[in-house]
Motif scaffolding. Structure first.
Motif, PDB file in Angstrom:
ATOM      1  N   GLN A  42       0.917  -1.306   0.084  1.00 46.20           N
ATOM      2  CA  GLN A  42       0.154  -0.018   0.045  1.00 46.20           C
ATOM      3  C   GLN A  42       0.794   1.327   0.099  1.00 46.20           C
ATOM      4  OE1 GLN A  42      -3.268   0.171  -0.504  1.00 46.20           O
ATOM      5  NE2 GLN A  42      -2.912   2.317  -0.762  1.00 46.20           N
ATOM      6  N   GLU A  43       1.983   1.296   0.634  1.00 44.40           N
ATOM      7  CA  GLU A  43       2.858   2.535   0.520  1.00 44.40           C
ATOM      8  C   GLU A  43       3.432   2.429  -0.665  1.00 44.40           C
ATOM      9  OE1 GLU A  43       5.976   2.200   3.592  1.00 44.40           O
ATOM     10  OE2 GLU A  43       4.713   1.682   5.371  1.00 44.40           O
ATOM     11  N   THR A  44       3.653   1.446  -1.530  1.00 43.98           N
ATOM     12  CA  THR A  44       4.246   1.678  -2.733  1.00 43.98           C
ATOM     13  C   THR A  44       3.259   2.109  -3.810  1.00 43.98           C
ATOM     14  OG1 THR A  44       5.647  -0.312  -2.251  1.00 43.98           O
ATOM     15  CG2 THR A  44       5.550   0.304  -4.740  1.00 43.98           C
ATOM     16  N   GLN A  49       1.255   6.907  -6.812  1.00 45.23           N
ATOM     17  CA  GLN A  49       0.042   7.798  -7.124  1.00 45.23           C
ATOM     18  C   GLN A  49       0.502   9.016  -7.011  1.00 45.23           C
ATOM     19  OE1 GLN A  49      -3.179   6.091  -4.683  1.00 45.23           O
ATOM     20  NE2 GLN A  49      -3.853   4.777  -6.512  1.00 45.23           N
ATOM     21  N   LYS A  50       1.337   9.408  -6.114  1.00 49.07           N
ATOM     22  CA  LYS A  50       1.887  10.738  -5.779  1.00 49.07           C
ATOM     23  C   LYS A  50       2.713  11.292  -6.797  1.00 49.07           C
ATOM     24  CE  LYS A  50       1.661  10.615  -0.830  1.00 49.07           C
ATOM     25  NZ  LYS A  50       2.456  10.590   0.547  1.00 49.07           N
ATOM     26  N   LEU A  51       3.275  10.431  -7.731  1.00 54.83           N
ATOM     27  CA  LEU A  51       4.322  10.995  -8.741  1.00 54.83           C
ATOM     28  C   LEU A  51       3.520  10.997 -10.111  1.00 54.83           C
ATOM     29  CD1 LEU A  51       6.715   7.736  -8.583  1.00 54.83           C
ATOM     30  CD2 LEU A  51       7.125  10.095  -7.728  1.00 54.83           C
ATOM     31  N   LYS A  52       2.133  11.465 -10.167  1.00 55.20           N
ATOM     32  CA  LYS A  52       1.400  11.586 -11.172  1.00 55.20           C
ATOM     33  C   LYS A  52       1.312  13.239 -11.120  1.00 55.20           C
ATOM     34  CE  LYS A  52      -1.877   7.721 -11.570  1.00 55.20           C
ATOM     35  NZ  LYS A  52      -3.209   7.709 -11.223  1.00 55.20           N
ATOM     36  N   PRO A  53       1.580  13.764 -12.455  1.00 57.25           N
ATOM     37  CA  PRO A  53       1.523  15.275 -12.417  1.00 57.25           C
ATOM     38  C   PRO A  53       0.178  16.010 -12.375  1.00 57.25           C
ATOM     39  CG  PRO A  53       1.580  14.236 -14.475  1.00 57.25           C
ATOM     40  CD  PRO A  53       1.548  13.097 -13.733  1.00 57.25           C
ATOM     41  N   ASP A  54      -0.012  17.100 -11.528  1.00 65.41           N
ATOM     42  CA  ASP A  54      -1.127  17.834 -11.217  1.00 65.41           C
ATOM     43  C   ASP A  54      -1.267  18.898 -12.304  1.00 65.41           C
ATOM     44  OD1 ASP A  54      -1.702  16.001  -9.434  1.00 65.41           O
ATOM     45  OD2 ASP A  54      -0.784  17.381  -7.874  1.00 65.41           O
ATOM     46  N   CYS A  55      -1.291  18.694 -13.595  1.00 66.06           N
ATOM     47  CA  CYS A  55      -1.346  19.647 -14.650  1.00 66.06           C
ATOM     48  C   CYS A  55      -2.661  20.062 -15.052  1.00 66.06           C
ATOM     49  CB  CYS A  55      -0.560  19.008 -16.140  1.00 66.06           C
ATOM     50  SG  CYS A  55       0.930  18.745 -15.639  1.00 66.06           S
ATOM     51  N   ASP A  56      -2.725  21.458 -15.102  1.00 68.78           N
ATOM     52  CA  ASP A  56      -4.104  22.047 -15.652  1.00 68.78           C
ATOM     53  C   ASP A  56      -3.787  22.476 -17.026  1.00 68.78           C
ATOM     54  OD1 ASP A  56      -2.617  24.241 -14.961  1.00 68.78           O
ATOM     55  OD2 ASP A  56      -3.809  25.224 -13.617  1.00 68.78           O
ATOM     56  N   LYS A  57      -5.037  23.086 -17.519  1.00 66.73           N
ATOM     57  CA  LYS A  57      -4.912  23.508 -18.884  1.00 66.73           C
ATOM     58  C   LYS A  57      -3.886  24.583 -19.134  1.00 66.73           C
ATOM     59  CE  LYS A  57     -10.028  22.958 -19.168  1.00 66.73           C
ATOM     60  NZ  LYS A  57     -11.187  23.511 -19.718  1.00 66.73           N
ATOM     61  N   LEU A  58      -3.582  25.498 -18.017  1.00 67.91           N
ATOM     62  CA  LEU A  58      -2.444  26.451 -18.488  1.00 67.91           C
ATOM     63  C   LEU A  58      -1.411  25.738 -18.690  1.00 67.91           C
ATOM     64  CD1 LEU A  58      -1.556  29.396 -18.499  1.00 67.91           C
ATOM     65  CD2 LEU A  58      -1.373  29.339 -16.189  1.00 67.91           C
TER      66      LEU A  58
END
Length: 71
Positions: A42-44, A49-58
């Motif tokens: 679960q830690e892995t 999941q924290k490595l996913k980018p949080d990109c928006d439209k800008l």
């Protein structure tokens, strides 16, 4: 017959290292070991999941326009 021959033994887990073998023969220790492995897994999953980018439209617009300008 010795007492070992008369008892029924169940091996629930086998750990192999370079110079030793380890056996898990009780249900309680097997359950504890399985719970520890699930916690590590679960830690892995959480860290991936924290490595996913949080990109928006800008962010995507800036990336596309900088690529177009450089091209």
């Amino acid at each position: 017959m010795s007492s070992i021959d008369k008892e029924n033994k169940v091996i629930l887990g086998l750990d192999i290292t370079e110079d030793r073998f380890g056996f898990t023969s009780s249900i309680e220790s097997a359950i504890t070991e399985a719970e520890n492995e699930l916690a590590d897994l679960q830690e892995t999953v959480d860290s991936v999941q924290k490595l996913k980018p949080d990109c928006d439209k800008l962010d995507y617009a800036l990336a596309a326009s900088s690529g177009a300008l450089c091209g």
